[in-house]
Design a protein around this motif. Sequence first.
Motif, PDB file in Angstrom:
ATOM      1  N   VAL A  71      32.616  33.471   9.967  1.00 21.31           N
ATOM      2  CA  VAL A  71      33.150  34.644  10.679  1.00 21.31           C
ATOM      3  C   VAL A  71      34.550  35.021  10.200  1.00 21.31           C
ATOM      4  O   VAL A  71      34.804  36.174   9.825  1.00 21.31           O
ATOM      5  CB  VAL A  71      33.131  34.418  12.208  1.00 21.31           C
ATOM      6  CG1 VAL A  71      33.829  35.559  12.931  1.00 21.31           C
ATOM      7  CG2 VAL A  71      31.700  34.277  12.709  1.00 21.31           C
ATOM      8  N   ILE A  72      35.481  34.089  10.207  1.00 17.70           N
ATOM      9  CA  ILE A  72      36.872  34.422   9.867  1.00 17.70           C
ATOM     10  C   ILE A  72      36.994  34.822   8.408  1.00 17.70           C
ATOM     11  O   ILE A  72      37.617  35.842   8.084  1.00 17.70           O
ATOM     12  CB  ILE A  72      37.823  33.250  10.200  1.00 17.70           C
ATOM     13  CG1 ILE A  72      37.878  33.028  11.713  1.00 17.70           C
ATOM     14  CG2 ILE A  72      39.221  33.525   9.646  1.00 17.70           C
ATOM     15  CD1 ILE A  72      38.650  31.794  12.129  1.00 17.70           C
ATOM     16  N   ILE A  73      36.388  34.052   7.507  1.00 19.04           N
ATOM     17  CA  ILE A  73      36.546  34.358   6.087  1.00 19.04           C
ATOM     18  C   ILE A  73      35.810  35.648   5.724  1.00 19.04           C
ATOM     19  O   ILE A  73      36.273  36.412   4.861  1.00 19.04           O
ATOM     20  CB  ILE A  73      36.147  33.161   5.190  1.00 19.04           C
ATOM     21  CG1 ILE A  73      36.557  33.411   3.742  1.00 19.04           C
ATOM     22  CG2 ILE A  73      34.681  32.829   5.323  1.00 19.04           C
ATOM     23  CD1 ILE A  73      38.035  33.669   3.516  1.00 19.04           C
ATOM     24  N   ALA A  74      34.696  35.943   6.370  1.00 18.31           N
ATOM     25  CA  ALA A  74      34.020  37.228   6.145  1.00 18.31           C
ATOM     26  C   ALA A  74      34.921  38.374   6.592  1.00 18.31           C
ATOM     27  O   ALA A  74      35.038  39.398   5.900  1.00 18.31           O
ATOM     28  CB  ALA A  74      32.680  37.274   6.886  1.00 18.31           C
ATOM     29  N   HIS A  75      35.568  38.212   7.737  1.00 19.62           N
ATOM     30  CA  HIS A  75      36.466  39.258   8.245  1.00 19.62           C
ATOM     31  C   HIS A  75      37.616  39.507   7.277  1.00 19.62           C
ATOM     32  O   HIS A  75      37.942  40.653   6.959  1.00 19.62           O
ATOM     33  CB  HIS A  75      36.998  38.862   9.619  1.00 19.62           C
ATOM     34  CG  HIS A  75      37.870  39.902  10.221  1.00 19.62           C
ATOM     35  ND1 HIS A  75      39.227  39.965   9.981  1.00 19.62           N
ATOM     36  CD2 HIS A  75      37.576  40.951  11.023  1.00 19.62           C
ATOM     37  CE1 HIS A  75      39.728  41.000  10.621  1.00 19.62           C
ATOM     38  NE2 HIS A  75      38.753  41.617  11.256  1.00 19.62           N
ATOM     39  N   GLU A  76      38.238  38.442   6.797  1.00 27.25           N
ATOM     40  CA  GLU A  76      39.376  38.605   5.888  1.00 27.25           C
ATOM     41  C   GLU A  76      38.946  39.196   4.547  1.00 27.25           C
ATOM     42  O   GLU A  76      39.683  39.979   3.949  1.00 27.25           O
ATOM     43  CB  GLU A  76      40.093  37.273   5.700  1.00 27.25           C
ATOM     44  CG  GLU A  76      40.834  36.804   6.930  1.00 27.25           C
ATOM     45  CD  GLU A  76      41.911  37.781   7.398  1.00 27.25           C
ATOM     46  OE1 GLU A  76      42.569  38.417   6.545  1.00 27.25           O
ATOM     47  OE2 GLU A  76      42.104  37.915   8.619  1.00 27.25           O
ATOM     48  N   THR A  77      37.752  38.841   4.082  1.00 22.82           N
ATOM     49  CA  THR A  77      37.238  39.419   2.838  1.00 22.82           C
ATOM     50  C   THR A  77      36.974  40.903   3.027  1.00 22.82           C
ATOM     51  O   THR A  77      37.336  41.730   2.183  1.00 22.82           O
ATOM     52  CB  THR A  77      35.960  38.685   2.392  1.00 22.82           C
ATOM     53  OG1 THR A  77      36.247  37.287   2.250  1.00 22.82           O
ATOM     54  CG2 THR A  77      35.445  39.227   1.070  1.00 22.82           C
ATOM     55  N   ALA A  78      36.352  41.259   4.166  1.00 23.84           N
ATOM     56  CA  ALA A  78      36.077  42.667   4.466  1.00 23.84           C
ATOM     57  C   ALA A  78      37.374  43.455   4.576  1.00 23.84           C
ATOM     58  O   ALA A  78      37.465  44.591   4.084  1.00 23.84           O
ATOM     59  CB  ALA A  78      35.272  42.776   5.764  1.00 23.84           C
ATOM     60  N   ARG A  79      38.359  42.874   5.212  1.00 24.33           N
ATOM     61  CA  ARG A  79      39.643  43.574   5.366  1.00 24.33           C
ATOM     62  C   ARG A  79      40.255  43.871   4.001  1.00 24.33           C
ATOM     63  O   ARG A  79      40.739  44.976   3.758  1.00 24.33           O
ATOM     64  CB  ARG A  79      40.613  42.723   6.196  1.00 24.33           C
ATOM     65  CG  ARG A  79      41.958  43.395   6.364  1.00 24.33           C
ATOM     66  CD  ARG A  79      42.735  42.841   7.510  1.00 24.33           C
ATOM     67  NE  ARG A  79      43.143  41.472   7.333  1.00 24.33           N
ATOM     68  CZ  ARG A  79      44.351  41.026   7.669  1.00 24.33           C
ATOM     69  NH1 ARG A  79      45.258  41.867   8.156  1.00 24.33           N
ATOM     70  NH2 ARG A  79      44.650  39.768   7.524  1.00 24.33           N
ATOM     71  N   SER A  80      40.190  42.913   3.102  1.00 23.09           N
ATOM     72  CA  SER A  80      40.746  43.122   1.771  1.00 23.09           C
ATOM     73  C   SER A  80      39.960  44.172   0.982  1.00 23.09           C
ATOM     74  O   SER A  80      40.536  44.917   0.192  1.00 23.09           O
ATOM     75  CB  SER A  80      40.768  41.800   1.002  1.00 23.09           C
ATOM     76  OG  SER A  80      41.413  41.952  -0.231  1.00 23.09           O
ATOM     77  N   LEU A  81      38.645  44.239   1.211  1.00 25.95           N
ATOM     78  CA  LEU A  81      37.814  45.235   0.533  1.00 25.95           C
ATOM     79  C   LEU A  81      37.859  46.608   1.212  1.00 25.95           C
ATOM     80  O   LEU A  81      37.370  47.587   0.658  1.00 25.95           O
ATOM     81  CB  LEU A  81      36.356  44.749   0.470  1.00 25.95           C
ATOM     82  CG  LEU A  81      36.075  43.593  -0.485  1.00 25.95           C
ATOM     83  CD1 LEU A  81      34.678  43.025  -0.239  1.00 25.95           C
ATOM     84  CD2 LEU A  81      36.242  44.039  -1.932  1.00 25.95           C
TER      85      LEU A  81
END
Length: 196
Positions: A71-81
């Motif tokens: 959940v957290i790492i997906a969110h941070e990856t999405a935010r960067s993209l």
Amino acid sequence: MDWNVEEAIRRTGVLSEGHFHLSSGRHSGQYMQCARLLQYPREAEQAGRALAGLFREERVEAVIGPALGGVIIAHETARSLGVRCLFAERKDGVMQLRRGFSIGEGERVLVIEDVVTTGGSVREVIDLVESLGGRVVGVGSIVDRSGGVSPFAVPYRSLLRLDIKSYAPGECPLCRAGIPAEKPGSREELVNRSRG
């Protein structure tokens, strides 16, 4: 100063030694608890940015991760993209989209996980995305401990590959040595089945 995943993992105490029941159902003498890294917003942001950098060419429209570890790492990856983030969660033992999440027909989806060992949870998420009409364009993780053979039919990239041995419960030398096992993962149902 440039962010380095190996230094960050060491700095935040991600790797533990002992005897562990993994969420995959396998046993190991080492355990990667990426939540120790992701508890620090700056580290999570840097890891997400690094993963996003591995998939910029895929024209990602949404990122999804399996609950709980992704959940957290997906969110941070999405935010960067600059795209939206979803997470899949188990209900009655099956990965599902809940909470009003949806995936559009043909939507280009990146699946992100914290650690991949057998890839079981990620494959369930891939199947879910495809069943809803989405197109999985890749899989990313902070740590790849799959042994270097991608368990996926789509491009798989990680920030770090570690060769950490794991064993089927009946073949575990730590069990044979009588060393008590810890259950650090989040999928209790698989851990309980591995005792059987």
